[in-house]
Design a protein around this motif. Sequence first.
Motif, PDB file in Angstrom:
ATOM      1  N   LYS A  80       0.544  -1.342   0.125  1.00  0.00           N
ATOM      2  CA  LYS A  80       0.282  -0.085   0.020  1.00  0.00           C
ATOM      3  C   LYS A  80       0.641   1.358  -0.072  1.00  0.00           C
ATOM      4  O   LYS A  80       2.193   0.754   0.652  1.00  0.00           O
ATOM      5  N   GLY A  81       0.655   2.271  -0.836  1.00  0.00           N
ATOM      6  CA  GLY A  81       1.221   3.070  -0.607  1.00  0.00           C
ATOM      7  C   GLY A  81       2.143   3.356  -1.930  1.00  0.00           C
ATOM      8  O   GLY A  81       2.948   5.150  -1.952  1.00  0.00           O
ATOM      9  N   GLY A  82       2.648   2.868  -2.340  1.00  0.00           N
ATOM     10  CA  GLY A  82       3.127   2.405  -3.368  1.00  0.00           C
ATOM     11  C   GLY A  82       2.846   1.330  -4.546  1.00  0.00           C
ATOM     12  O   GLY A  82       2.057   0.867  -4.337  1.00  0.00           O
ATOM     13  N   LYS A  83       3.822   1.165  -5.524  1.00  0.00           N
ATOM     14  CA  LYS A  83       3.581   0.036  -6.648  1.00  0.00           C
ATOM     15  C   LYS A  83       4.895  -0.545  -6.554  1.00  0.00           C
ATOM     16  O   LYS A  83       5.695  -0.527  -6.738  1.00  0.00           O
ATOM     17  N   LEU A  84       3.979  -2.165  -6.637  1.00  0.00           N
ATOM     18  CA  LEU A  84       5.435  -3.064  -6.927  1.00  0.00           C
ATOM     19  C   LEU A  84       5.247  -3.613  -8.340  1.00  0.00           C
ATOM     20  O   LEU A  84       4.251  -4.412  -8.584  1.00  0.00           O
ATOM     21  N   ALA A  85       6.423  -3.939  -8.677  1.00  0.00           N
ATOM     22  CA  ALA A  85       6.408  -4.696 -10.413  1.00  0.00           C
ATOM     23  C   ALA A  85       7.794  -5.635  -9.375  1.00  0.00           C
ATOM     24  O   ALA A  85       9.024  -4.834 -10.404  1.00  0.00           O
ATOM     25  N   GLY A  86       6.988  -6.762 -10.129  1.00  0.00           N
ATOM     26  CA  GLY A  86       8.284  -7.886  -9.840  1.00  0.00           C
ATOM     27  C   GLY A  86       9.265  -7.690  -7.763  1.00  0.00           C
ATOM     28  O   GLY A  86       8.677  -7.211  -7.152  1.00  0.00           O
ATOM     29  N   ASP A  87      10.540  -7.068  -8.348  1.00  0.00           N
ATOM     30  CA  ASP A  87      10.985  -6.613  -7.012  1.00  0.00           C
ATOM     31  C   ASP A  87      11.213  -5.375  -6.280  1.00  0.00           C
ATOM     32  O   ASP A  87      11.747  -4.644  -6.094  1.00  0.00           O
ATOM     33  N   VAL A  88      10.857  -4.380  -7.659  1.00  0.00           N
ATOM     34  CA  VAL A  88      10.661  -2.859  -7.644  1.00  0.00           C
ATOM     35  C   VAL A  88       9.613  -2.062  -6.935  1.00  0.00           C
ATOM     36  O   VAL A  88       8.682  -2.426  -7.652  1.00  0.00           O
ATOM     37  N   LEU A  89       9.695  -1.745  -6.559  1.00  0.00           N
ATOM     38  CA  LEU A  89       8.770  -0.742  -5.312  1.00  0.00           C
ATOM     39  C   LEU A  89       9.013   0.638  -5.821  1.00  0.00           C
ATOM     40  O   LEU A  89       9.904   1.257  -5.928  1.00  0.00           O
TER      41      LEU A  89
END
Length: 535
Positions: A80-89
């Motif tokens: 929550k509060g960010g976007k996680l794509a794979g291992d990258v926040l």
Amino acid sequence: MTGIRRVLAVVGAAVLALTSAPAMAGAGITDEITMTLRKDGTLHVVEKITGGSGELKRTFLTRTRHDDGNDRLYRIANVKGGKLAGDVLTVTAPATVEYDVKGAVTPAGQAQELRWFAVNGWNTPVAKATVEVSGPGQVQNLSCFAGDLTSVIGCTAASMDHGATEAVFEQDNLAAGQALTVIVGYPEGSSSGAPILERRFSLATAFTLDTVTGGALAALLALMLGGLGLLYWTRGRDARVIDHEKGMVAPVQNGHFSPPDGVRPGQIGTLVDEQADVIDVTATIVDLAVRGYLRIDEQPRQTYDAPDWVLVKLPTAPPGSLLPYEQALHDAIFDGRDAVPLSQLSGSFTSHLGEVRDALYDDVVRQGWFARRPDTERTRWTTLGVVLIVAGLLATAALAWMTTYGLIGLAVVIGGGALAVGGQYMPAKTAKGSAALAHTLAFREYLFSGDLGEVPEQHRVELFSRYLPYAVIFDGVEHWSRVVASVTGNGRQADNLYWYHGPAEWDLSKFAGSMRTFTTTTSGAISATRQFRSL
């Protein structure tokens, strides 16, 4: 005075640089982290990021080396509060981010250890980081490391409260990409957390030989090879001959040649080895000559010339008495011609040889010696073996990649290989075929026994010539060529046979060598063609 002023200026500049260095080093974001370890082993993390602006990225470390055979995984979820794509926040500062981590707890003797990279992978420096950790039990020990991931340097500060319910860590001035790793020990059983392990692929571990894999391999091999043996026992064995005489009568009766059960040389060759091959065709050519369908004329040659023969079509041949495969061979040889040199048998001859082979296989089925064509039976089982090999290779690759049971897949490969090889022995003769084979083998013993009986002199050339095609099948050309060459007429050496003519200055004393060379040359010419190259 001027020199003193210059010295003071330099010293002042140095002091200013030293006093401003911490301020420069302190440039970056501030990361306030609160971590709570739950009873189920999930680590809940809240990060409050200040001191920066715009889009920031953090690359989580989610895989580390656990031991020689396994990697340890950390799974991030419920972001929550960010976007996680794979291992990258990805977050937009300032921001507050929440997420859960699984796999951060490890049993450690009589305790359990929480280990997490509270700060790592930011694409910007972290001027100050504080971490507060609480859990389901009292803190027994704590430690921290700061800097590169392999660093063993402790963090700026690490402490716990008076009740040992909370651990606090601090670190200043982390460069972009550097990490702050915190470790907190709790009593055994404080949570149900456990490390998440994933086997690391290596040939040594993929094909581990232990009690489980060894036992499974042995059992599977026994099952597959035993099944193959049972299959051969029930499907590949020749049928037994019941109430059939093992011996046979002499093939010469009343001055006439009578092969076993009336079997032609090409049929015998296919019956014995279950293959329609080059020697069967060569023997059939000789048989057609002996029976009056063609004549073999040896051509004169110089010392270093290659030997050659002309096959001559005889118009006086008995009509309508050729079997289908013999007719196919006769047509393939002449193809509208009255004579053809052996060295020129190509082109249309090559294209017709497949028909000869098919006709031979059809003939042995029509005779009732096999229930199915031997070549079809071999292809069927060999194809199944190849399919098993491919399936075994795929299974081996999958098992080796995902488990330590790669050896089990090899058992399927071995079984498939055994079936592919064993498929060559799967054609089985019927009872009638077995009886014909028994007669054939007895005929071979008679042929080479030397007991030819009392053959009238006027019948010897024809009768001994009729033996010769069978001798080709039984690899006895040398012996029977000499027998034929020994035949004399009225006490003198004959110049030619009725079916084999030699060049000038040639007589039957040279027939054995000529016949040996003819059969070898003919077999070589046939085997060079595409249809028979693999036989």
